[in-house]
Design a protein around this motif. Structure first.
Motif, short mmCIF file in Angstrom:
data_model
loop_
_atom_site.label_atom_id
_atom_site.label_comp_id
_atom_site.label_asym_id
_atom_site.label_seq_id
_atom_site.Cartn_x
_atom_site.Cartn_y
_atom_site.Cartn_z
N SER A 46 -3.19 -1.67 26.44
CA SER A 46 -4.30 -2.34 26.57
C SER A 46 -4.60 -2.74 28.03
CB SER A 46 -4.43 -3.60 25.58
OG SER A 46 -4.22 -3.09 24.47
N ILE A 47 -3.51 -3.47 28.80
CA ILE A 47 -3.81 -3.71 30.07
C ILE A 47 -4.08 -2.55 30.99
CG2 ILE A 47 -2.57 -4.54 32.23
CD1 ILE A 47 -0.81 -6.44 30.26
N ALA A 53 -10.55 1.18 33.16
CA ALA A 53 -12.14 0.81 33.04
C ALA A 53 -12.59 0.18 34.33
CB ALA A 53 -12.38 0.23 31.86
N ALA A 54 -11.66 -0.69 35.02
CA ALA A 54 -12.29 -1.68 36.29
C ALA A 54 -11.84 -0.77 37.32
CB ALA A 54 -11.63 -2.88 36.15
N GLU A 61 -1.64 7.04 36.59
CA GLU A 61 -1.14 5.76 36.30
C GLU A 61 -1.14 5.70 34.64
OE1 GLU A 61 -3.27 6.00 38.96
OE2 GLU A 61 -2.46 4.72 40.70
N MET A 62 -2.29 6.19 34.21
CA MET A 62 -2.38 5.99 32.77
C MET A 62 -1.20 6.99 32.14
SD MET A 62 -6.08 5.67 30.90
CE MET A 62 -6.84 7.01 31.77
N LEU A 63 -1.00 8.33 32.67
CA LEU A 63 0.08 9.00 32.19
C LEU A 63 1.16 8.50 32.42
CD1 LEU A 63 -0.86 12.54 33.42
CD2 LEU A 63 -0.24 11.95 31.14
N ILE A 64 1.56 7.94 33.37
CA ILE A 64 2.91 7.30 33.66
C ILE A 64 3.34 6.14 32.49
CG2 ILE A 64 4.27 6.00 35.45
CD1 ILE A 64 2.72 7.56 37.53
#
Ligand code: B1M
Length: 212
Positions: A46-47, A53-54, A61-64
């Protein structure tokens, strides 16, 4: 003993080694696998979602972070999915066409296995026809659809339409994923909606008429 918050921080930092180590240490300390998922790992994702989103982080980074979470889930899977009973119902699950998110879907699949169902996991980016073929081939009691993107919600509607038109009378359809609401589920004609992995088990059991 490590804290669940340490695990959340490790996932959010995309630290695969620490995520796996802390998951194992929490398990060794007797923390329930489901608590580790819900209170340790999911808040980390969630973080990541909030930062994305920001515009503070980007797809790599999402993938990692996703890889870190998947490493931890691999440790937890044998515990979450070990029902120890012979499955009487088969469920088919997948993420709808156009959508590559699979962590939530994998979690539901593990929990359904843990609840004693035979799970046929079709993976991600699954076209409606493939859901139909699998439901027919396996005589599925439930078809579970996951969608994480507002842009793939119409694909969910399409699967429901294709399954309904094929006249599968026995098969119930359960939908879920971050943008999905109970209202949307009703609107597209699904039989059930679940907000998370725990309620996905309860909803599937209820639809199959399992009370004990
Ligand atoms: Co994506 N992504 N992503 N992403 N990603 C979200 C979903 C997003 C909310 C981030 C954000 O903007 N805050 C946003 C969607 C916005 C929207 O549509 N409203 C988004 C976006 C925009 C994108 C891309 C378009 C980014 C881009 O390329 N510009 C792109 C799309 C790719 C595609 O699918 N075609 C993309 C790509 C990716 C990665 C590949 C990098 C990676 C996925 C890796 C993977 O899954 N293997 C990724 C990730 C990791 C995320 C976030 C950060 C985390 C998702 C996750 O795994 N959560 C996510 C933000 C967020 O969710 N906060 C985000 C943990 C997981 C346990 O939760 O999947 O929600 P979740 O599952 C829950 C419930 O939803 C529910 O139960 C689960 C357990 O509690 N549930 C069900 C899910 N399925 C269910 C089925 C059921 C019942 C319940 O019944 C069958």
């Amino acid at each position: 003993m490590p804290q669940l918050a340490d695990l959340t921080a490790a996932v959010a930092a995309g630290n695969r080694k620490d995520t796996a180590r802390l998951t194992q240490e929490l398990l060794d300390a007797g923390v329930e696998p489901q608590v580790i998922v819900e209170k340790g790992l999911v808040p980390g994702m969630s973080i990541i979602g909030e930062k994305f989103a920001a515009n503070e982080i980007f797809v790599p980074e999402m993938l990692i972070a996703a890889r870190s979470m998947k490493g931890a889930l691999a440790l937890l899977e044998p515990l979450l999915a070990d029902a120890g009973v012979k499955p009487e119902h088969t469920v088919v699950i997948g993420t709808v066409q156009g959508d590559l998110h699979d962590i939530g879907k994998n979690l539901i699949a593990m929990m359904w296995k843990g609840a004693g169902f035979e799970v046929i996991d079709l993976g991600t980016n699954v076209p409606a026809e493939k859901f139909l073929a699998a439901a027919q081939e396996h005589n599925a009691s439930v078809v579970g659809l996951s969608s994480l993107l507002t842009t793939t919600m119409p694909a969910m509607r399409e699967v429901v339409k294709v399954l309904r038109e094929a006249g599968l009378t026995k098969t119930k359809i359960v939908v879920g994923g971050a943008p999905i609401t109970p209202t949307f589920a009703t609107e597209i004609g699904a039989d059930g909606y679940a907000a998370d992995a725990g309620s996905a088990v309860a909803v599937a059991r209820e639809l199959m008429g399992i009370t004990a």
